[in-house]
Design a protein around this motif. Structure first.
Motif, PDB file in Angstrom:
ATOM      1  N   THR A 180      -2.895  10.941   0.981  1.00  0.00           N
ATOM      2  CA  THR A 180      -1.659  10.848   1.774  1.00  0.00           C
ATOM      3  C   THR A 180      -0.415  11.458   1.117  1.00  0.00           C
ATOM      4  O   THR A 180      -0.533  12.243   0.219  1.00  0.00           O
ATOM      5  CB  THR A 180      -1.330   9.380   2.093  1.00  0.00           C
TER       6      THR A 180
ATOM      7  N   PRO B 200       0.852  13.918   4.160  1.00  0.00           N
ATOM      8  CA  PRO B 200      -0.276  13.522   3.341  1.00  0.00           C
ATOM      9  C   PRO B 200      -0.915  14.743   2.721  1.00  0.00           C
ATOM     10  O   PRO B 200      -1.104  15.741   3.378  1.00  0.00           O
ATOM     11  CB  PRO B 200      -1.236  12.837   4.286  1.00  0.00           C
TER      12      PRO B 200
ATOM     13  N   LYS C  50      -7.820   8.664   9.858  1.00  0.00           N
ATOM     14  CA  LYS C  50      -7.791   7.463   9.028  1.00  0.00           C
ATOM     15  C   LYS C  50      -8.122   7.917   7.614  1.00  0.00           C
ATOM     16  O   LYS C  50      -9.105   8.621   7.414  1.00  0.00           O
ATOM     17  CB  LYS C  50      -8.845   6.452   9.504  1.00  0.00           C
TER      18      LYS C  50
ATOM     19  N   LEU D 242       2.040   5.709  -0.493  1.00  0.00           N
ATOM     20  CA  LEU D 242       1.486   5.414   0.833  1.00  0.00           C
ATOM     21  C   LEU D 242       0.522   4.237   0.831  1.00  0.00           C
ATOM     22  O   LEU D 242      -0.108   3.951   1.851  1.00  0.00           O
ATOM     23  CB  LEU D 242       0.757   6.650   1.373  1.00  0.00           C
TER      24      LEU D 242
ATOM     25  N   ARG E 192      -4.104   2.787   2.547  1.00  0.00           N
ATOM     26  CA  ARG E 192      -4.592   3.049   3.901  1.00  0.00           C
ATOM     27  C   ARG E 192      -3.566   3.878   4.667  1.00  0.00           C
ATOM     28  O   ARG E 192      -2.366   3.661   4.552  1.00  0.00           O
ATOM     29  CB  ARG E 192      -4.846   1.754   4.687  1.00  0.00           C
ATOM     30  N   TRP E 193      -4.076   4.816   5.476  1.00  0.00           N
ATOM     31  CA  TRP E 193      -3.243   5.708   6.283  1.00  0.00           C
ATOM     32  C   TRP E 193      -3.871   5.852   7.657  1.00  0.00           C
ATOM     33  O   TRP E 193      -5.066   6.128   7.777  1.00  0.00           O
ATOM     34  CB  TRP E 193      -3.154   7.078   5.616  1.00  0.00           C
TER      35      TRP E 193
ATOM     36  N   HIS F 267       1.099   3.136   7.283  1.00  0.00           N
ATOM     37  CA  HIS F 267       0.502   3.067   5.949  1.00  0.00           C
ATOM     38  C   HIS F 267       0.999   1.858   5.173  1.00  0.00           C
ATOM     39  O   HIS F 267       1.941   1.185   5.598  1.00  0.00           O
ATOM     40  CB  HIS F 267       0.780   4.354   5.170  1.00  0.00           C
TER      41      HIS F 267
ATOM     42  N   CYS G 131       7.761   7.253   9.148  1.00  0.00           N
ATOM     43  CA  CYS G 131       6.494   6.531   9.159  1.00  0.00           C
ATOM     44  C   CYS G 131       6.720   5.034   9.314  1.00  0.00           C
ATOM     45  O   CYS G 131       7.844   4.550   9.269  1.00  0.00           O
ATOM     46  CB  CYS G 131       5.709   6.799   7.876  1.00  0.00           C
TER      47      CYS G 131
ATOM     48  N   ARG H  26       5.723   1.458   7.667  1.00  0.00           N
ATOM     49  CA  ARG H  26       5.185   0.780   6.479  1.00  0.00           C
ATOM     50  C   ARG H  26       4.740  -0.622   6.837  1.00  0.00           C
ATOM     51  O   ARG H  26       5.446  -1.353   7.531  1.00  0.00           O
ATOM     52  CB  ARG H  26       6.265   0.639   5.398  1.00  0.00           C
TER      53      ARG H  26
END
Length: 172
Positions: A17, A26, A85, A109, A112-113, A127, A147, A149
């Protein structure tokens, strides 16, 4: 946060990411994502409440607090789908091109994304966040580069419950 992903095969976990303080991208994007499947589930992000929910056929499965984009770099509104993912994403700054080599829970990040909106070489996603920035989630701040969080335990659960192709609805 907006990021660029570096490509890694899904089978070669972990994936990569991008950073949170720059207009990120990413540094890795999986090359072998499963084909999107129709889903009865949907992710609903309510920017005003700063919550993200997972619903199945309209029924609430769970809801969690989030940090969202700042006024200067807002989280995009609209209807999207989970495009990719990534486990253990690497952050790549879209400004400098520099890749942050740190991966895992303490990376920019998290581990996990869920990418949901491509904008040129950048991508918006949902993420995790390092412990040092977890206050931004618990206080439901508007501080990211667009993004979303989440706390690690929350994004991990969401990640496990959705597939590529799951709708993502971002509302005011």
């Amino acid at each position: 946060m907006l990021i660029s992903l570096v490509a890694l095969p899904l089978a070669a976990l972990p994936l990569a990411t991008a950073p949170l303080w720059a207009a990120p991208g990413p540094a890795s994007q999986p090359t072998s994502q499963p084909a999107p499947q129709p889903s009865s589930r949907e992710i609903v992000l309510q920017l005003g409440r700063r919550t993200i929910s997972l619903r199945d056929n309209g029924k609430l499965i769970s809801s969690w607090p989030v940090a969202i984009g700042s006024p200067g770099t807002p989280t995009p509104l609209g209807r999207f789908v989970v495009q990719n993912k990534v486990i253990n994403p690497k952050y790549q700054s879209t400004k400098s091109g520099k890749i942050n080599s740190r991966v895992g829970p303490n990376s920019p990040l998290g581990d996990r994304w869920l990418g949901f909106q491509q904008s040129g070489p950048n991508q918006y996603g949902i993420h995790g966040t390092p412990a040092a920035w977890s206050w931004t989630v618990s206080s439901r701040s508007a501080v990211t580069n667009g993004c979303v969080r989440m706390l690690h335990e929350h994004v991990r659960k969401l990640f496990d419950l959705v597939e590529v192709g799951t709708p993502v609805i971002v509302q005011r």
